[in-house]
Design an enzyme around this catalytic site. Structure first.
Site, PDB file in Angstrom:
ATOM      1  N   ARG A 283       2.409  11.788  -8.633  1.00 60.29           N
ATOM      2  CA  ARG A 283       1.469  12.439  -9.556  1.00 60.29           C
ATOM      3  C   ARG A 283       0.923  13.737  -8.968  1.00 60.29           C
ATOM      4  O   ARG A 283       0.686  14.702  -9.710  1.00 60.29           O
ATOM      5  CB  ARG A 283       0.316  11.499  -9.910  1.00 60.29           C
ATOM      6  CG  ARG A 283       0.708  10.409 -10.859  1.00 60.29           C
ATOM      7  CD  ARG A 283       1.016  10.971 -12.251  1.00 60.29           C
ATOM      8  NE  ARG A 283       1.311   9.890 -13.167  1.00 60.29           N
ATOM      9  CZ  ARG A 283       2.462   9.743 -13.786  1.00 60.29           C
ATOM     10  NH1 ARG A 283       3.439  10.607 -13.615  1.00 60.29           N
ATOM     11  NH2 ARG A 283       2.646   8.728 -14.601  1.00 60.29           N
TER      12      ARG A 283
ATOM     13  N   SER B 292      -6.387  -2.311   6.234  1.00 56.84           N
ATOM     14  CA  SER B 292      -7.030  -2.607   7.523  1.00 56.84           C
ATOM     15  C   SER B 292      -7.358  -1.365   8.328  1.00 56.84           C
ATOM     16  O   SER B 292      -8.275  -1.375   9.143  1.00 56.84           O
ATOM     17  CB  SER B 292      -6.117  -3.501   8.367  1.00 56.84           C
ATOM     18  OG  SER B 292      -4.956  -2.774   8.777  1.00 56.84           O
TER      19      SER B 292
ATOM     20  N   THR C  26      -2.762  -0.656  10.964  1.00 57.43           N
ATOM     21  CA  THR C  26      -1.299  -0.794  11.012  1.00 57.43           C
ATOM     22  C   THR C  26      -0.759   0.106  12.111  1.00 57.43           C
ATOM     23  O   THR C  26      -1.037   1.308  12.136  1.00 57.43           O
ATOM     24  CB  THR C  26      -0.683  -0.430   9.652  1.00 57.43           C
ATOM     25  OG1 THR C  26      -1.297  -1.242   8.641  1.00 57.43           O
ATOM     26  CG2 THR C  26       0.821  -0.629   9.648  1.00 57.43           C
TER      27      THR C  26
ATOM     28  N   HIS D 207       3.326  16.295  -9.763  1.00 61.02           N
ATOM     29  CA  HIS D 207       3.198  16.668 -11.177  1.00 61.02           C
ATOM     30  C   HIS D 207       2.023  17.613 -11.405  1.00 61.02           C
ATOM     31  O   HIS D 207       2.052  18.424 -12.336  1.00 61.02           O
ATOM     32  CB  HIS D 207       3.038  15.424 -12.056  1.00 61.02           C
ATOM     33  CG  HIS D 207       4.233  14.536 -12.050  1.00 61.02           C
ATOM     34  ND1 HIS D 207       4.172  13.214 -12.404  1.00 61.02           N
ATOM     35  CD2 HIS D 207       5.524  14.779 -11.726  1.00 61.02           C
ATOM     36  CE1 HIS D 207       5.375  12.675 -12.311  1.00 61.02           C
ATOM     37  NE2 HIS D 207       6.214  13.620 -11.897  1.00 61.02           N
TER      38      HIS D 207
ATOM     39  N   ASP E 266      -5.065   6.989  -9.731  1.00 65.26           N
ATOM     40  CA  ASP E 266      -5.011   7.548 -11.082  1.00 65.26           C
ATOM     41  C   ASP E 266      -6.336   8.204 -11.458  1.00 65.26           C
ATOM     42  O   ASP E 266      -6.350   9.233 -12.146  1.00 65.26           O
ATOM     43  CB  ASP E 266      -4.629   6.473 -12.101  1.00 65.26           C
ATOM     44  CG  ASP E 266      -3.133   6.188 -12.125  1.00 65.26           C
ATOM     45  OD1 ASP E 266      -2.355   6.995 -11.558  1.00 65.26           O
ATOM     46  OD2 ASP E 266      -2.732   5.170 -12.715  1.00 65.26           O
TER      47      ASP E 266
ATOM     48  N   GLU F 151      -4.497  -3.338  -3.143  1.00 69.25           N
ATOM     49  CA  GLU F 151      -3.349  -2.564  -3.616  1.00 69.25           C
ATOM     50  C   GLU F 151      -3.477  -2.213  -5.097  1.00 69.25           C
ATOM     51  O   GLU F 151      -3.167  -1.093  -5.505  1.00 69.25           O
ATOM     52  CB  GLU F 151      -2.064  -3.349  -3.359  1.00 69.25           C
ATOM     53  CG  GLU F 151      -1.800  -3.540  -1.871  1.00 69.25           C
ATOM     54  CD  GLU F 151      -1.414  -4.957  -1.501  1.00 69.25           C
ATOM     55  OE1 GLU F 151      -1.259  -5.815  -2.394  1.00 69.25           O
ATOM     56  OE2 GLU F 151      -1.277  -5.226  -0.293  1.00 69.25           O
TER      57      GLU F 151
ATOM     58  N   SER G 248       0.842  -1.207   0.000  1.00 72.01           N
ATOM     59  CA  SER G 248       0.000   0.000   0.000  1.00 72.01           C
ATOM     60  C   SER G 248       0.871   1.248   0.000  1.00 72.01           C
ATOM     61  O   SER G 248       0.504   2.269  -0.571  1.00 72.01           O
ATOM     62  CB  SER G 248      -0.918   0.019   1.225  1.00 72.01           C
ATOM     63  OG  SER G 248      -1.787  -1.085   1.223  1.00 72.01           O
TER      64      SER G 248
ATOM     65  N   SER H 283      -3.872  -8.256  -2.394  1.00 73.03           N
ATOM     66  CA  SER H 283      -3.494  -7.833  -3.745  1.00 73.03           C
ATOM     67  C   SER H 283      -4.548  -6.959  -4.420  1.00 73.03           C
ATOM     68  O   SER H 283      -4.216  -5.938  -5.030  1.00 73.03           O
ATOM     69  CB  SER H 283      -3.195  -9.034  -4.629  1.00 73.03           C
ATOM     70  OG  SER H 283      -2.021  -9.677  -4.207  1.00 73.03           O
TER      71      SER H 283
END
Length: 186
Positions: A57, A88, A91, A60, A161, A153, A47, A150
């Protein structure tokens, strides 16, 4: 299942999760980004990799941005925003960071699968990404499922994006205008 079939199954899994995203949650986060004096970002593990790409980004796009822990990161101030990516929301290091941010008057935004997590309760906005926690048992799920976190992420990369594309629209940015802020020392 073949390699190609696995690839297609992953894309279908992500599409199903993306269809469950809450537009209002995303737009609140986008508003916070636009209004922040400085944006701090952090995540752990995979993550963390995704959120670092998002930080890049945002630079940018012309925002003042730091990844927490980088030596050049400035001192936080009220009016700043801390964006945490954590499936979760529990952490330990990220919970501590969120507590410190709140104590310093910094808004916290969380991208997670668990809105009712410790960090979620501290955050002024939460963007929930549907998916399966890495600790959940695969056998409990009827549909195709990727291992551990997976899908979360991968969806983070896509959602980040999509946020960038929305910010580009709102700010009148283009790939050409953003490229002028791209690193030239590589």
């Amino acid at each position: 299942m073949s390699f190609q079939a696995h690839t297609i199954a992953i894309l279908k899994d992500l599409e199903q999760n993306a269809l469950q995203l809450d537009n209002a949650q995303a737009m609140k986060l986008i508003s916070q980004i636009r209004n922040a004096k400085h944006i701090f970002l952090q995540g752990a593990g995979r993550s963390g990799i995704a959120i670092r790409a998002f930080a890049n980004r945002l630079v940018h796009l012309g925002f003042s941005v730091s990844v927490v822990g980088e030596i050049s990161s400035p001192h936080s101030k009220p009016g700043d925003l801390l964006i945490i990516g954590s499936g979760s929301g529990e952490t330990s290091s990220l919970k501590s960071l969120a507590h410190q941010a709140v104590e310093n008057g910094v808004e916290v935004a969380l991208i997670t699968m668990k809105s009712d997590s410790t960090i979620g309760q501290l955050a002024s906005s939460v963007l929930v990404l549907p998916g399966k926690m890495k600790t959940e048992n695969d056998r409990q799920l009827i549909h195709f499922s990727q291992p551990m976190g997976s899908a979360f992420e991968q969806l983070c990369f896509i959602v980040y994006d999509a946020i960038v594309l929305e910010l580009m629209d709102q700010l009148g940015e283009t790939s050409q205008s953003m490229f002028k802020r791209h690193a030239d020392f590589e």
